[in-house]
Write an enzyme that holds these catalytic residues in place. Structure first.
Site, PDB file in Angstrom:
ATOM      1  N   HIS A  95       0.834  -1.189   0.000  1.00  0.00           N
ATOM      2  CA  HIS A  95       0.000   0.000   0.000  1.00  0.00           C
ATOM      3  C   HIS A  95       0.876   1.250   0.000  1.00  0.00           C
ATOM      4  CE1 HIS A  95      -3.874  -2.137   1.594  1.00  0.00           C
ATOM      5  NE2 HIS A  95      -3.401  -2.656   0.486  1.00  0.00           N
ATOM      6  N   GLU A 116       1.365   3.799   1.979  1.00  0.00           N
ATOM      7  CA  GLU A 116       2.138   4.156   3.165  1.00  0.00           C
ATOM      8  C   GLU A 116       3.401   3.308   3.269  1.00  0.00           C
ATOM      9  OE1 GLU A 116      -2.305   4.270   4.396  1.00  0.00           O
ATOM     10  OE2 GLU A 116      -1.034   3.294   2.898  1.00  0.00           O
ATOM     11  N   ASP A 130     -21.876   0.219 -35.754  1.00  0.00           N
ATOM     12  CA  ASP A 130     -20.521   0.770 -35.864  1.00  0.00           C
ATOM     13  C   ASP A 130     -19.408  -0.268 -35.877  1.00  0.00           C
ATOM     14  OD1 ASP A 130     -21.706   3.268 -35.786  1.00  0.00           O
ATOM     15  OD2 ASP A 130     -21.388   3.516 -33.631  1.00  0.00           O
ATOM     16  N   LEU A 161     -13.563  -0.955 -29.356  1.00  0.00           N
ATOM     17  CA  LEU A 161     -13.605  -0.555 -27.940  1.00  0.00           C
ATOM     18  C   LEU A 161     -12.271  -0.769 -27.239  1.00  0.00           C
ATOM     19  CD1 LEU A 161     -17.148  -1.708 -26.716  1.00  0.00           C
ATOM     20  CD2 LEU A 161     -16.429   0.505 -27.662  1.00  0.00           C
ATOM     21  N   ARG A 214      -6.326   3.567 -26.875  1.00  0.00           N
ATOM     22  CA  ARG A 214      -5.089   4.035 -27.483  1.00  0.00           C
ATOM     23  C   ARG A 214      -4.804   5.439 -26.945  1.00  0.00           C
ATOM     24  NH1 ARG A 214      -8.454   1.822 -30.742  1.00  0.00           N
ATOM     25  NH2 ARG A 214      -9.297   3.789 -31.536  1.00  0.00           N
ATOM     26  N   GLY A 242     -25.735   2.660 -27.160  1.00  0.00           N
ATOM     27  CA  GLY A 242     -26.263   3.842 -27.835  1.00  0.00           C
ATOM     28  C   GLY A 242     -27.462   4.410 -27.105  1.00  0.00           C
TER      29      GLY A 242
END
Length: 370
Positions: free
Chosen positions: A55, A57, A207, A211, A214, A306
């Protein structure tokens, strides 16, 4: 000299900067950064680099490596130190073992396993703890973790790119892009920080998106790709189903009564089909889908389309943040509207506006009480 409040805020901002280095890498753990300060100067920094790793800390204390006596330092951390044994040991005990006398905390950990117990443990041991420094900023950074750990579902951001007249696609599906290049680059940056990107079957059919992610600077990380497709209408050749190196398999949510042959055709691509109950309208039960994602460590979801999916999420009040990129073009009445029918208007609170090239992005939180 600056007062203690100003100093605390200055170094908490530094801790937040450290925490952001873990964006996209720590899930399902929170984003945590830590700085160690002596006489107004930072002497060591650390952040949580990934689930199962030290973690923040502990990372900062390791970076100190005997350079300074811990008993003369102030530790700043944006999230309350944990006090329970997980894959790593309790941070409270590491702090106490080091002899840190003062700890400044941004926000209380919403995890029921901690939730104030870490602060209490430090104070009981004689450590001075100041809590609530830049709390709003700290909570915003870890809003996905907070939603996931308290509500059992991912934090959901709805992202839409629309024309000036509120359309997301021209008649016939052209032009392909509504927003400009700078807006699309920002969307990839957002994708790089979330656990999952979600679309509906209509978006895939229209489309055929990849997904993937980049980004121009730094490594790109493709999040889990998710498709809502009650009837499994998307073809096995859809690009969203193609495996991507380093990314989880695509998850396709289907209705529990979908034909087995359709499921086999999709799973043959390497994707995972998850059957869930139908909603009243015959689509996917969003609560069941989000719960499944949460159980698999998904703390944040970016909903990209959509119109039917946008409307369903808003109707279900399953949206935590809205991002709308408005492009300076008009598509006309025959183009696809961004939303269907809503039972009531939805106001956005905490609204922010940013410019990306010629586009304007509106950001806000749905005010469900209103």
């Amino acid at each position: 000299m600056p007062d203690s409040t100003t100093q605390d805020e200055k170094f908490m901002r530094a801790a937040l900067t450290e925490a952001r280095k873990g964006l996209g890498k720590t899930s399902p753990n929170p984003l945590v950064g830590c700085v160690l300060v002596k006489d107004g100067s930072i002497v060591a920094r650390g952040h949580h680099r990934g689930a199962g790793l030290p973690h923040a800390e502990v990372d900062a204390l390791a970076a100190l490596a005997g350079k300074e006596a811990p008993r003369s330092l102030v530790l700043y951390v944006n999230l309350e130190p944990c006090c329970h044994q997980g894959r790593t040991g309790p941070c409270t005990e590491a702090i106490l073992a080091a002899g840190i006398p003062v700890v400044v905390v941004g926000m209380v950990d919403p995890n029921p396993l901690v939730n104030g117990k870490g602060i209490a443990r430090l104070r009981e041991a004689g450590v001075t703890v100041r809590a609530g420094v830049l709390e709003k900023e700290c909570r915003r950074l870890n809003e996905a973790f907070e939603r996931w750990v308290t509500a059992g579902r991912p934090h959901v951001t709805l992202k839409a790119a629309v024309s000036l007249d509120g359309r997301i696609a021209a008649a016939g599906g052209e032009p392909r892009w509504i927003s400009g290049e700078e807006s699309r680059a920002e969307v990839h940056r957002i994708r790089n920080a979330v656990d999952a990107v979600l679309v509906g079957a209509n978006t895939v059919l229209r489309d055929d998106p990849l997904l993937t992610t980049r980004v121009a600077k730094g490594p790109s990380r493709t999040a889990r790709r998710v498709v809502l497709d009650a009837k499994l209408r998307i073809p096995p050749a859809a690009r969203v189903l193609v495996p991507v190196k380093g990314a989880p398999p695509t998850t396709v949510f289907a209705a529990d009564d979908v034909a087995e042959a359709k499921e086999k055709a999709i799973t043959a691509t390497g994707a995972t089909v998850v059957r869930v109950a139908k909603s009243e309208s015959g689509g996917i039960d969003l609560s069941a889908a989000l719960a499944h994602l949460a159980k698999n460590g998904v703390t944040s979801v970016l909903v990209e389309g959509g119109a039917q999916v946008f409307t369903s999420f808003l109707q279900a009040r399953a949206v935590d943040r809205v991002l709308v990129f408005v492009a300076p073009r008009l598509l006309g009445e025959s183009a696809t509207a961004a939303l269907g029918v809503l039972a009531h208007p939805i106001a956005l609170a905490d609204v922010g506006i940013k410019r990306f090239g010629d586009d304007v992005m509106f950001e806000g939180t749905p005010d469900w009480k209103a």
